[in-house]
Scaffold this motif. Structure first.
Motif, PDB file in Angstrom:
ATOM      1  N   ALA B  59       0.840  -1.208   0.000  1.00 10.27           N
ATOM      2  CA  ALA B  59       0.000   0.000   0.000  1.00 10.27           C
ATOM      3  C   ALA B  59       0.874   1.257   0.000  1.00 10.27           C
ATOM      4  O   ALA B  59       0.586   2.225  -0.709  1.00 10.27           O
ATOM      5  CB  ALA B  59      -0.907   0.000   1.216  1.00 10.27           C
ATOM      6  N   ALA B  60       1.947   1.213   0.793  1.00  5.38           N
ATOM      7  CA  ALA B  60       2.852   2.374   0.848  1.00  5.38           C
ATOM      8  C   ALA B  60       3.470   2.617  -0.528  1.00  5.38           C
ATOM      9  O   ALA B  60       3.576   3.764  -0.981  1.00  5.38           O
ATOM     10  CB  ALA B  60       3.943   2.133   1.885  1.00  5.38           C
ATOM     11  N   PHE B  61       3.843   1.539  -1.211  1.00  5.18           N
ATOM     12  CA  PHE B  61       4.439   1.705  -2.537  1.00  5.18           C
ATOM     13  C   PHE B  61       3.410   2.266  -3.520  1.00  5.18           C
ATOM     14  O   PHE B  61       3.733   3.125  -4.346  1.00  5.18           O
ATOM     15  CB  PHE B  61       5.004   0.380  -3.052  1.00  5.18           C
ATOM     16  N   ALA B  62       2.169   1.774  -3.425  1.00  7.32           N
ATOM     17  CA  ALA B  62       1.127   2.293  -4.330  1.00  7.32           C
ATOM     18  C   ALA B  62       0.944   3.798  -4.117  1.00  7.32           C
ATOM     19  O   ALA B  62       0.806   4.554  -5.080  1.00  7.32           O
ATOM     20  CB  ALA B  62      -0.183   1.549  -4.084  1.00  7.32           C
ATOM     21  N   LEU B  63       0.966   4.217  -2.852  1.00 12.15           N
ATOM     22  CA  LEU B  63       0.839   5.657  -2.556  1.00 12.15           C
ATOM     23  C   LEU B  63       2.014   6.428  -3.136  1.00 12.15           C
ATOM     24  O   LEU B  63       1.849   7.494  -3.741  1.00 12.15           O
ATOM     25  CB  LEU B  63       0.802   5.876  -1.037  1.00 12.15           C
ATOM     26  N   LEU B  64       3.208   5.886  -2.960  1.00  7.93           N
ATOM     27  CA  LEU B  64       4.404   6.561  -3.473  1.00  7.93           C
ATOM     28  C   LEU B  64       4.384   6.626  -5.001  1.00  7.93           C
ATOM     29  O   LEU B  64       4.799   7.618  -5.596  1.00  7.93           O
ATOM     30  CB  LEU B  64       5.667   5.838  -3.003  1.00  7.93           C
ATOM     31  N   ALA B  65       3.901   5.546  -5.624  1.00  2.00           N
ATOM     32  CA  ALA B  65       3.836   5.512  -7.095  1.00  2.00           C
ATOM     33  C   ALA B  65       2.906   6.610  -7.584  1.00  2.00           C
ATOM     34  O   ALA B  65       3.231   7.358  -8.517  1.00  2.00           O
ATOM     35  CB  ALA B  65       3.352   4.138  -7.557  1.00  2.00           C
ATOM     36  N   LEU B  66       1.754   6.726  -6.920  1.00  4.79           N
ATOM     37  CA  LEU B  66       0.778   7.738  -7.307  1.00  4.79           C
ATOM     38  C   LEU B  66       1.356   9.143  -7.082  1.00  4.79           C
ATOM     39  O   LEU B  66       1.233  10.026  -7.933  1.00  4.79           O
ATOM     40  CB  LEU B  66      -0.475   7.546  -6.448  1.00  4.79           C
ATOM     41  N   SER B  68       4.513   9.992  -6.974  1.00  5.55           N
ATOM     42  CA  SER B  68       5.616  10.248  -7.923  1.00  5.55           C
ATOM     43  C   SER B  68       5.064  10.774  -9.233  1.00  5.55           C
ATOM     44  O   SER B  68       5.591  11.732  -9.813  1.00  5.55           O
ATOM     45  CB  SER B  68       6.375   8.958  -8.245  1.00  5.55           C
ATOM     46  N   LEU B  69       4.026  10.114  -9.674  1.00 11.67           N
ATOM     47  CA  LEU B  69       3.419  10.491 -10.940  1.00 11.67           C
ATOM     48  C   LEU B  69       2.823  11.896 -10.844  1.00 11.67           C
ATOM     49  O   LEU B  69       2.986  12.731 -11.731  1.00 11.67           O
ATOM     50  CB  LEU B  69       2.306   9.478 -11.232  1.00 11.67           C
ATOM     51  N   TRP B  70       2.157  12.123  -9.734  1.00 16.34           N
ATOM     52  CA  TRP B  70       1.491  13.403  -9.480  1.00 16.34           C
ATOM     53  C   TRP B  70       2.524  14.536  -9.437  1.00 16.34           C
ATOM     54  O   TRP B  70       2.419  15.511 -10.170  1.00 16.34           O
ATOM     55  CB  TRP B  70       0.752  13.294  -8.146  1.00 16.34           C
ATOM     56  N   ALA B  71       3.505  14.349  -8.577  1.00 15.32           N
ATOM     57  CA  ALA B  71       4.524  15.391  -8.404  1.00 15.32           C
ATOM     58  C   ALA B  71       5.300  15.584  -9.702  1.00 15.32           C
ATOM     59  O   ALA B  71       5.646  16.713 -10.077  1.00 15.32           O
ATOM     60  CB  ALA B  71       5.455  15.020  -7.266  1.00 15.32           C
ATOM     61  N   GLY B  72       5.581  14.475 -10.398  1.00  6.39           N
ATOM     62  CA  GLY B  72       6.320  14.555 -11.662  1.00  6.39           C
ATOM     63  C   GLY B  72       5.545  15.360 -12.684  1.00  6.39           C
ATOM     64  O   GLY B  72       6.076  16.260 -13.325  1.00  6.39           O
ATOM     65  N   ALA B  73       4.250  15.050 -12.817  1.00  4.55           N
ATOM     66  CA  ALA B  73       3.426  15.726 -13.833  1.00  4.55           C
ATOM     67  C   ALA B  73       3.310  17.216 -13.523  1.00  4.55           C
ATOM     68  O   ALA B  73       3.271  18.043 -14.431  1.00  4.55           O
ATOM     69  CB  ALA B  73       2.044  15.082 -13.894  1.00  4.55           C
ATOM     70  N   LEU B  74       3.265  17.567 -12.230  1.00  9.07           N
ATOM     71  CA  LEU B  74       3.082  18.974 -11.879  1.00  9.07           C
ATOM     72  C   LEU B  74       4.397  19.753 -11.867  1.00  9.07           C
ATOM     73  O   LEU B  74       4.382  20.971 -11.970  1.00  9.07           O
ATOM     74  CB  LEU B  74       2.415  19.095 -10.507  1.00  9.07           C
ATOM     75  N   SER B  75       5.529  19.054 -11.721  1.00  7.11           N
ATOM     76  CA  SER B  75       6.788  19.768 -11.485  1.00  7.11           C
ATOM     77  C   SER B  75       7.110  20.749 -12.605  1.00  7.11           C
ATOM     78  O   SER B  75       7.479  21.897 -12.327  1.00  7.11           O
ATOM     79  CB  SER B  75       7.940  18.783 -11.293  1.00  7.11           C
ATOM     80  N   ILE B  76       6.960  20.338 -13.851  1.00 14.38           N
ATOM     81  CA  ILE B  76       7.259  21.261 -14.956  1.00 14.38           C
ATOM     82  C   ILE B  76       5.993  21.995 -15.387  1.00 14.38           C
ATOM     83  O   ILE B  76       6.024  23.204 -15.609  1.00 14.38           O
ATOM     84  CB  ILE B  76       7.899  20.502 -16.140  1.00 14.38           C
ATOM     85  N   ALA B 327       9.671   9.546 -14.207  1.00 14.22           N
ATOM     86  CA  ALA B 327      10.033   9.984 -15.567  1.00 14.22           C
ATOM     87  C   ALA B 327       8.775  10.149 -16.408  1.00 14.22           C
ATOM     88  O   ALA B 327       8.647  11.117 -17.172  1.00 14.22           O
ATOM     89  CB  ALA B 327      10.974   8.972 -16.209  1.00 14.22           C
ATOM     90  N   LEU B 328       7.844   9.230 -16.240  1.00 19.50           N
ATOM     91  CA  LEU B 328       6.577   9.309 -16.982  1.00 19.50           C
ATOM     92  C   LEU B 328       5.848  10.612 -16.631  1.00 19.50           C
ATOM     93  O   LEU B 328       5.365  11.334 -17.510  1.00 19.50           O
ATOM     94  CB  LEU B 328       5.718   8.091 -16.606  1.00 19.50           C
ATOM     95  N   GLY B 329       5.795  10.915 -15.346  1.00 21.30           N
ATOM     96  CA  GLY B 329       5.112  12.130 -14.889  1.00 21.30           C
ATOM     97  C   GLY B 329       5.802  13.387 -15.397  1.00 21.30           C
ATOM     98  O   GLY B 329       5.149  14.290 -15.934  1.00 21.30           O
ATOM     99  N   VAL B 330       7.126  13.454 -15.245  1.00 24.80           N
ATOM    100  CA  VAL B 330       7.863  14.675 -15.640  1.00 24.80           C
ATOM    101  C   VAL B 330       7.703  14.918 -17.140  1.00 24.80           C
ATOM    102  O   VAL B 330       7.500  16.057 -17.581  1.00 24.80           O
ATOM    103  CB  VAL B 330       9.353  14.573 -15.239  1.00 24.80           C
ATOM    104  N   PHE B 343      -3.734  13.696 -16.029  1.00 26.47           N
ATOM    105  CA  PHE B 343      -4.621  12.668 -16.558  1.00 26.47           C
ATOM    106  C   PHE B 343      -3.836  11.681 -17.422  1.00 26.47           C
ATOM    107  O   PHE B 343      -3.976  10.465 -17.268  1.00 26.47           O
ATOM    108  CB  PHE B 343      -5.747  13.327 -17.379  1.00 26.47           C
ATOM    109  N   VAL B 344      -2.996  12.208 -18.307  1.00 25.81           N
ATOM    110  CA  VAL B 344      -2.236  11.337 -19.216  1.00 25.81           C
ATOM    111  C   VAL B 344      -1.299  10.430 -18.415  1.00 25.81           C
ATOM    112  O   VAL B 344      -1.222   9.224 -18.656  1.00 25.81           O
ATOM    113  CB  VAL B 344      -1.439  12.194 -20.234  1.00 25.81           C
ATOM    114  N   ALA B 345      -0.595  11.020 -17.435  1.00 26.72           N
ATOM    115  CA  ALA B 345       0.357  10.225 -16.653  1.00 26.72           C
ATOM    116  C   ALA B 345      -0.363   9.128 -15.870  1.00 26.72           C
ATOM    117  O   ALA B 345       0.089   7.963 -15.851  1.00 26.72           O
ATOM    118  CB  ALA B 345       1.131  11.137 -15.700  1.00 26.72           C
ATOM    119  N   LEU B 346      -1.488   9.466 -15.260  1.00 23.87           N
ATOM    120  CA  LEU B 346      -2.232   8.456 -14.501  1.00 23.87           C
ATOM    121  C   LEU B 346      -2.761   7.364 -15.430  1.00 23.87           C
ATOM    122  O   LEU B 346      -2.669   6.175 -15.115  1.00 23.87           O
ATOM    123  CB  LEU B 346      -3.399   9.101 -13.748  1.00 23.87           C
TER     124      LEU B 346
END
Lengths: 313, 440
Positions: B59-66, B68-76, B327-330, B343-346
């Motif tokens: 569960a912790a990994f699933a949260l981190l995965a989500l 990562s994607l979230w923060a990655g997509a928003l970072s740029i 990387a996918l998120g960024v 949306f695309v990253a998720l």
């Protein structure tokens, strides 16, 4: 002023397109100009005239639809050109969670400035903009004027050859405006090339050597400010002191008989800015406490005189 | 490098000062500490261990995965919308440095959070209870095994011989072509080989990756099914030997169907052997027919390191996976505005999780048209198949080694190949993108 062209724009055109790639707005149309080394060049125009679009093309943030553009002899997107440019944007694009010192530290690192030199420059710049006392406060807590000052400091951290200032006096109080204009003049004297955009005409008139006026994306007028503003059909005579009535009558009679026209008379006025600065300076001498912005000092010593003979990197 | 580190530092600052990280830390604490208390296991200490690792860490990994994607997509994307990039991009910074800096900063945060979660989970494991449970408890819970599958028996040669014989005997209709018939016969032979009727036996060939030490203990792990309902146990006999000496060790067994079972086998008699044969003899007095699933019916487990080493391998694997997702998120953020990038990253992450099921079968003879129609599916299958997530946590929880092949697949294909391709795409799109476009 050198003859070396720091900015060369030829037929610069920018069209913005809609989602379907159809041209929607012609923001800049066939604009051509050159800015020489050591010149203070003003970009004037009302809102939506294409000033910001032109500046963003100079910075490589927008790509011209047509025309050629060289900055310091290179493509504006070339990092070698960017390493010699300083930019103060119209609004604060700073990170609100960084302190003043961290902000300058960050931008200093982007220019690969060695740590010791970086520390020296940051201290001098903070001193210059009067924010040494607020160096550990986060930028998010700053007033607009303080943000502009930090914005100016980051634009100068690399001791740039070309400084681009977008509405440099926006958000500054009259003292800050005066300091900004003095700084522009001082930097120009040190050989820096400065391009500034503004719709505050008095600011431009005070500091610019040449101006270009844009309207609807097109150049409407351009040239040395003296040539553009001079009214050659009228002459003003300045007399050193107040004259007695008899002397004044004699002078006016002489003018009437020589020109066959009635001259106009008035007393010279201080402008409001000058009067305001005198009042504030008097008040400052009488009080010991300073608010927000401290007393700004002279130009940071590291902002060296540009050697016009040095080759481009 | 100084520029990349400076940008990474900003990405860390931005992440740490956002409320999302506070929420994430709270959720991770719930997953690691709260979840094991709320989920009821099977009552055993081993069950508790499995739950702690599989559910809490999962569960912790699933949260981190989500995240990562979230923060990655928003970072740029957010930096472009807030216009801070208009200052950053006017400095002598290459767009690739911006991409790498953002990714690196988020990965430093990811690494710190994943390590904290892994250490907390490790500390909360019921190690002392496990060690005290049996005489050799300490050694037993700490033992990790590598799972060795029997040699692949595709039965292709046998199927070809049978095809020739059945064609000659006229048992195959003439309108059925050879490849269809061959595949059907092959399937039939595989199923038949998996079936062990009463009184019959089934033999598997196993090649060990290393020579066994005399003092080691290996385990036979198996699961079989029956057609009969409600059976408590089925009696049989397991024999281990070599092609030259078929019976070296043997033991009777009585095991319940449908459940994974394991039998300890002392390796003393099998030392210095690499090629083994494992035979099961169906001796059930009730005459029950057994079926061993060809995929996971039988495995030989050999000792392979300690729990800590295996746990570390699993964490490294998860970290590499987070690297790919970040990387996918960024890259999504470098191409699209923030809501679209998210949306695309998720969507891509969820699609990547379907990789484990991406086993479309188009082996039937095709016309050119069907080949053309199925080409996109084949391409998608090819692109997706390396994106599956190996069951690393399940392996750790079951005392099985996190396979080197999994690590290599994640490191080589997901992290380096796909991650590198995403970095190249993100950089290219950032280079092409005008960063000061007005909203028109």
């Amino acid at each position: 002023m050198s003859e070396e062209a720091i900015i060369q724009a030829d037929g610069l055109t920018k069209h913005f397109r809609d989602f379907w790639r159809r041209p929607k707005v012609a923001a800049v149309q066939e604009v051509s100009f050159e800015v020489k080394r050591g010149e203070v060049f003003g970009l004037l125009g009302p809102n939506g005239s294409g000033k910001s679009t032109t500046i963003k093309m100079l910075l490589g943030l927008l790509h011209p639809t047509r025309g050629t553009l060289r900055v310091l002899g290179r493509d504006p997107r070339d990092v070698r050109a960017k390493s010699r440019v300083g930019y103060l944007p119209e609004e604060s694009y700073l990170y609100p969670y960084l302190t003043a010192e961290e902000t300058l530290e960050f931008y200093g690192k982007l220019f690969d400035i060695a740590p010791a030199e970086r520390r020296t420059r940051i201290a001098q710049l903070l001193e210059m903009i009067g924010l040494s006392h607020a160096r550990r406060r986060t930028v998010g807590e700053f007033s607009k004027g303080m943000m502009r000052r930090i914005g100016l400091a980051q634009a100068l951290i690399n001791d740039p050859d070309l400084i681009i200032l977008d509405e440099p006096t926006s958000g500054l109080d009259p003292i800050g405006c005066r300091q900004m204009k003095d700084l522009i003049v001082t930097l120009a004297k040190r050989g820096k090339t400065i391009l500034l955009s503004s719709h505050l005409l008095a600011d431009v008139e005070d500091v610019c050597d040449r101006v270009m006026i844009l309207y609807n994306g097109k150049v409407q007028a351009s040239g040395p400010i003296q040539d553009l503003l001079e009214v050659r059909t009228r002459t003003r005579v300045w007399l050193p002191s107040e004259l007695d009535a008899a002397t004044m009558r004699r002078v006016l009679d002489a003018v009437r008989s020589a020109l066959g026209a009635e001259p106009e008379l008035d007393h010279p006025r201080k402008d409001l800015e000058q009067f305001f600065l005198e009042v504030v300076e008097r008040a400052r001498r009488e009080t010991t406490e300073a608010s927000g912005v401290g007393v700004a000092s002279a130009v940071a010593p590291f902002l060296s005189a540009t050697d016009t003979t040095k080759p481009a990197p | 490098m100084r520029r990349i580190l400076a940008i990474a530092n900003i990405a860390i600052h931005s992440a740490v000062r956002s409320r999302m990280v506070v929420c994430l830390i709270a959720l991770l604490a719930i997953a690691v500490i709260g979840l094991p208390l709320t989920i009821k296991g099977d009552g055993t200490i081993e069950g508790q261990l499995r739950i702690t690792i599989t559910y809490s860490l999962g569960a912790a990994f699933a949260l981190l995965a989500l995240a990562s994607l979230w923060a990655g997509a928003l970072s740029i994307a957010r930096e472009i919308e807030d216009k801070q990039i208009q200052l950053l991009a006017t400095k002598p910074v290459r767009r690739a440095e911006i991409w790498i800096g953002k990714w690196l900063g988020l990965m430093i945060v990811n690494t710190a959070l994943l390590l904290a979660v892994a250490i907390a989970t490790g500390l909360l494991l019921p190690r002392e209870k496990l060690a005290a449970q049996t005489k050799e408890g300490a050694a037993a819970w700490n033992a990790v095994h590598r799972s060795i599958a029997p040699l692949n028996e595709d039965r292709a040669d046998e199927a070809r011989t049978q095809l020739a014989q059945r064609r000659a005997a006229g048992q195959i209709p003439e309108n059925v072509d050879d490849s269809t018939a061959l595949r059907a016969i092959q399937q039939e032979l595989i199923v038949r080989a998996a079936t062990v009727a009463p009184g019959q036996q089934r033999t598997w060939q196993i090649q060990l990756p290393r020579v066994l030490q005399p003092d080691e203990t290996i385990r036979l792990r198996f699961r079989y099914s029956t057609s009969a309902m409600g059976l408590d146990a089925v009696r049989g006999r397991w024999i281990i030997g070599t092609p030259a000496q078929p019976v070296i060790w043997q033991a009777s067994s009585e095991n319940t169907p449908e459940i994974y079972q394991s039998i300890a086998v002392p390796a003393k008699a099998l030392a210095n052997e690499r090629d083994l044969t494992v035979t099961f003899v169906n001796e059930d007095p009730a005459g029950t027919t057994l079926v061993f699933n060809p995929q996971d019916g039988l495995r030989l487990l050999i000792p392979a390191g300690t729990f800590l080493a295996n746990y570390t391998r699993a964490i490294v694997l998860l970290l590499l996976r987070l690297g790919f997702l970040t990387a996918l998120g960024v890259t999504a953020g470098a191409i699209f505005s923030s809501p679209v990038a998210l949306f695309v990253a998720l969507a891509l992450m969820f699609i990547s999780y379907t990789a484990d099921y991406a086993t479309l079968d188009y082996d039937t003879p095709q016309s050119r048209i069907t080949t053309l129609i199925t080409a996109p599916s084949r391409l998608i299958q090819m692109a997706l198949s390396p994106l599956g997530t190996p069951p690393a946590l399940e392996a750790v929880a079951s005392g099985l080694q996190v396979e080197t092949a999994w690590l290599l697949r994640i490191a080589g294909i997901q992290f380096l190949l796909y991650g590198g391709a995403l970095a190249a795409l993100g950089t290219r799109m950032l280079n092409r993108r005008e960063l000061a476009m007005p909203a028109i």
